[in-house]
Design an enzyme around this catalytic site. Sequence first.
Site, PDB file in Angstrom:
ATOM      1  N   GLU A 240       0.820  -1.216   0.000  1.00 43.42           N
ATOM      2  CA  GLU A 240       0.000   0.000   0.000  1.00 43.42           C
ATOM      3  C   GLU A 240       0.853   1.265   0.000  1.00 43.42           C
ATOM      4  O   GLU A 240       0.567   2.225   0.703  1.00 43.42           O
ATOM      5  CB  GLU A 240      -0.955  -0.017   1.207  1.00 43.42           C
ATOM      6  CG  GLU A 240      -1.928  -1.190   1.168  1.00 43.42           C
ATOM      7  CD  GLU A 240      -2.889  -1.242   2.362  1.00 43.42           C
ATOM      8  OE1 GLU A 240      -2.590  -0.648   3.394  1.00 43.42           O
ATOM      9  OE2 GLU A 240      -3.946  -1.896   2.227  1.00 43.42           O
TER      10      GLU A 240
ATOM     11  N   ASP B 282      -8.434  -8.967   4.658  1.00 40.00           N
ATOM     12  CA  ASP B 282      -8.135  -7.846   5.548  1.00 40.00           C
ATOM     13  C   ASP B 282      -9.165  -7.684   6.655  1.00 40.00           C
ATOM     14  O   ASP B 282      -9.962  -6.744   6.610  1.00 40.00           O
ATOM     15  CB  ASP B 282      -8.032  -6.551   4.733  1.00 40.00           C
ATOM     16  CG  ASP B 282      -7.483  -5.387   5.568  1.00 40.00           C
ATOM     17  OD1 ASP B 282      -6.915  -5.638   6.644  1.00 40.00           O
ATOM     18  OD2 ASP B 282      -7.636  -4.231   5.138  1.00 40.00           O
TER      19      ASP B 282
ATOM     20  N   GLU C 157     -12.094  -1.962  12.842  1.00 39.39           N
ATOM     21  CA  GLU C 157     -12.167  -1.289  11.546  1.00 39.39           C
ATOM     22  C   GLU C 157     -13.365  -1.756  10.717  1.00 39.39           C
ATOM     23  O   GLU C 157     -14.116  -0.951  10.197  1.00 39.39           O
ATOM     24  CB  GLU C 157     -10.863  -1.516  10.763  1.00 39.39           C
ATOM     25  CG  GLU C 157     -10.890  -0.903   9.374  1.00 39.39           C
ATOM     26  CD  GLU C 157      -9.568  -1.044   8.641  1.00 39.39           C
ATOM     27  OE1 GLU C 157      -8.617  -1.624   9.211  1.00 39.39           O
ATOM     28  OE2 GLU C 157      -9.475  -0.581   7.489  1.00 39.39           O
TER      29      GLU C 157
END
Lengths: 674, 674
Positions: free
Chosen positions: B284, B363, B391
Amino acid sequence: MTTPDRVHPAWLPPEAFRAIGSRRTLVLGDGLLAETVHDEVAQASARYGGSVRRAGDGPYDLVLALTTAEALPGVAGEVRPDSAIGDEGYVLARRDGVTVVLADEPAGLLYGLFHVVRLGERAFAGERPAEHHRPAVRRRMLDHWDNVDVHPVMGQVERGYAGGSVFWRDGAPRGDLARVRAYARLLAACGINAISVNNVNVHATEAHLLTDRLGDVAALADVFRPYGIRVHLSVSFASPVVVGGLPTSDPLDEDVRKWWADVTGRVYDTIPDFGGYVVKADSEGQPGPFAYGRDHADGANLLAEALAPYGGVVHWRAFVYNHRQDWRDRSTDRARAAYDHFAPLDGRFRDNVILQVKHGPIDFQPREPVSPVIAAMPATRVAVELQVTQEYTGQQRHVCYLAPMWREVLGFRPWGADGSDVADLVGGGDLVAVSNIGDDPYWTGHPLAQANLYAFGRLAWEPRLDPVAILDEWIDLTFVPAATGDTERLRRTLHEIMDDSWRTYERYTAPLGVGFMVRPGHHYGPDVDGYEYTPWGTYHFADRDGVGVDRTRATGTGFTGQYPPPWSEVYESLADCPDELLLFFHHVPYGHVLRSGSTVIQHIYDTHFAGAEQAAEAGRRWEEAVGLFDPALHARVKDLLDEQVRCAEEWRDQINAYFFRKSGVPDARGRRIP
Amino acid sequence: MTTPDRVHPAWLPPEAFRAIGSRRTLVLGDGLLAETVHDEVAQASARYGGSVRRAGDGPYDLVLALTTAEALPGVAGEVRPDSAIGDEGYVLARRDGVTVVLADEPAGLLYGLFHVVRLGERAFAGERPAEHHRPAVRRRMLDHWDNVDVHPVMGQVERGYAGGSVFWRDGAPRGDLARVRAYARLLAACGINAISVNNVNVHATEAHLLTDRLGDVAALADVFRPYGIRVHLSVSFASPVVVGGLPTSDPLDEDVRKWWADVTGRVYDTIPDFGGYVVKADSEGQPGPFAYGRDHADGANLLAEALAPYGGVVHWRAFVYNHRQDWRDRSTDRARAAYDHFAPLDGRFRDNVILQVKHGPIDFQPREPVSPVIAAMPATRVAVELQVTQEYTGQQRHVCYLAPMWREVLGFRPWGADGSDVADLVGGGDLVAVSNIGDDPYWTGHPLAQANLYAFGRLAWEPRLDPVAILDEWIDLTFVPAATGDTERLRRTLHEIMDDSWRTYERYTAPLGVGFMVRPGHHYGPDVDGYEYTPWGTYHFADRDGVGVDRTRATGTGFTGQYPPPWSEVYESLADCPDELLLFFHHVPYGHVLRSGSTVIQHIYDTHFAGAEQAAEAGRRWEEAVGLFDPALHARVKDLLDEQVRCAEEWRDQINAYFFRKSGVPDARGRRIP
């Protein structure tokens, strides 16, 4: 991205003044704007060997004179206007080898000068019978959505795609007044005469421009004044509370009225030709009169009352809607909101309130019907608001020449072929647009986006100009004077890329007027369902059977009823509704046959393949033109066209994939859909 | 939202020490951690009237002693451990009215003390045969994704939902060491012994923590040390360039190796018990060895070599994938990426490299299969990474007790019922989790999210603990000691709301393991197509006929082949694949019949109606419990449950509407779908 060393001159390169600058010119008249005219001619003459003469020091090739001037040379007397031509009008003629511009007021001289600049050598050839020029629209205004502080999400310029603000940086005035002056000059050259210098979303720091930071505004006004441009200010409706320390901003409260009167008096003490206030109230979180149980007439009249003694105006935005709508509720229709809020108030606004209405009922989409509010309020001064900054039309990364869209808007006749058009309705009033410039060396990020700003100014002056002709003007000013290559090929290249670029953009983005398939928040690039389940009121209602918003009276939200006949009937009718607006007004099956003869689904596929291919073709045309343009500018546009081609393919593939997955209908021509 | 005046004590309220504090206690042992134990007991005794005695000053109710201590009282000698119990283990027993904790090292004493705290009065009742306790996992680590500077998008804490960082504020250390000390104490009480104090995305300022700002890290280490917690640091792989001024970060470059050796030496000069480096490389946008044509073994070994002389370790994250994938390309599969990158490198990593693998292949979705990497690298030390910060599981606005999910991960047996489970595979190694705390007075924003942090620590110590039992421990520490009402009802309320909350969350969000239907960017709330046409590699491929990702070897991406049998066969088989992972592994028609007997589309409708109703039910349960909790805490949780109910309904309606519009299949039970 390629960046040149200096600021690009846009449509005023020194070479555009060659014809004037090599002549003998007489400037006759007093006043600030006449001085500007004199200085412009003097500068050009210094460069190209001409001269500015005094009266009696003839012969002259060019006379720029006030009708009131004494000592008018004879030829000028012969072309005297038939009647008063207004404070911005002028007469242009050429007789006996002398080109004459006559004006009643200095502003007319300035616009006449730029007319001569546009004509170039043609201004000095042959004879020219007297032409009377005056602006069709009295106030031709740009709204800057510039913040003083950097906004954490929107940055220095909200919806700005050309760098930072030319006015503000990091909470303070930028202080680059030379740049502001260059900007003022560009605006005057295309006819703009009013500017609002801060964002309609007025945040904490910006609220103080009205009071303790008024000096910052006055400094800008001083720079715009010599070019005939009056400065306006976006203010918070909550100013009495936010900066005044009052307990309320209720428009019917006496202390509030007094506060606005006092503050406005101080504004005019500081800036005697101040234009007025721009207000976004009760919209997307901005404060407004609703908080006090008052309506928008109460709110707007409050400020109008304070401005009236000084001749100032309030631009009160009609962009009021529920931005916390429940997407499940199909009866609420954002398209209806402005009309529902404002039409009942017609006749209640003071004379110096101008209701500022976005051209379409939603929000600057590439294709919308004209807002029904524009024709619905005969007893109200209505301004139409356009968006030069390309929020939904490629964000100055895509070529999208907007004049054809604006021309359609201005030419729309709400009562059918025999009635007035939108240009008539705003004639004598206001045309407003959101600016697209920033501190980018090319002003607009994309060099070709300069054409949109130029075209807006020209259309505001003369709404019936042909967009192709405006583009020619712009090319002839911007590129031709300094061109070294084949100017015909240069002109042809730009027309090929730009003339149809709005329709190209429309082809590869949301189909058939349905709107809002952009990525939420920043609004760049495709996201078909991005707004579909949000509170923003912008839906397409696509399912496996069909797509579109039913806004009919018969079965939908009834929005079609906000139009007068014949449009109330045309839009209501599935058979008569124009194809390009079909999905704005109707929910139809994918197999529905358009007036064009194609089905909706095949139209979607065809236009998206075509649009992406047209973008690619524009890219190829530009590459072939490599020797015709300044290398840095060519490189910048090439980079941007690469991005446009990539993004157009992304739009094509996402839209086609989305509707293929949903409809299951294969492309009749067998092309690959991912 | 309701905010209390002071920081909430979480699972260490003073009242939790009542049993110890009212006893006569002997603490025997030297060293920093033994002092901590002594101070804890002294503080509790001061509050509750007990005493800390010296050796020979009996009788005692509680003896906490090192096995090496001289002058062990007789009863302690009788419970001596059978063998060495390691540097963190302890023996707990009770004989003849004396409770005894014996440890070989001071850290064991500390953990034994907190064991006695957990037991409360039960620690001092009856007889208790000797129990040997030692952690199943050697390093029980929290990663803080805290930035030093405020990141313009991610804020102070990336994916933080509990306010700012307790370590950093606005570019500098916060300096609130009392708060850090309270945090260290909470962590020790649940068994955490390592912490990384900055974000794995290492930005410009944070890169300097390794060098000129090392003092900031040392100050934190000084606070964590008395609680047995070693400090680690996230470092940029590009540090030699970014802070070292070298021209390269090539791991095979001699100057680079020397730079890391020198820098690491200075780190250990300053922090002798420094834990090591955490690295997110080539992921990323973070720099990594690929830039130099090197692989991840080269990269990790470079840092490992520098750390080896001091006993430090590198946590090298396996979260490496192509985040610029073309969504049109169905052959690339993000789920495959970690295995494809790392499995071929097995055996090439130095001993002090720990490959840190997210528990699932994508993820931290609410439901994923266990990552095949965990079982694929027998010659590599592998750490499993969990995410305590919520998250993708409600962002600490939703109740989502994660221990049941983690328990499933830890209990997964890659080679089937007869083989080791994940807990075995990380046993003796590392379990790592992303922290969920911030400067919020409740530490975790949502007070009930404290349970996740507590449970992580406890599962890292003993992975086979029952999540329900852990919740009981947490309730009995956090709420019961100071409760004034009906503690049984209190306990029941929390179990009703929390026990099944993860599965409730799963029900109303993305169905059947398909993942990623969240709003892009912030990841809160539904957006079914939000990631569908993006470069992130997270797709569901829903069309009018069906949904899911074909990851089979037969017709899909072949991801199933990364598992050993039997899972390679179970996941490959449409008939055998567990329902809850069906859409992770297969693309199926909406009419496909699940193992449960329901169709996919009906399952989607049913679970979404059920999940939203369960959220509403939790809200009602909580309201009924109004008198059982501290009013401020009750009000905070109530506000959050209101939001959870709203958001669960939003999920229900968006998911159901999306799939109804696409499939056209009505709900068999005739409920309203918008």
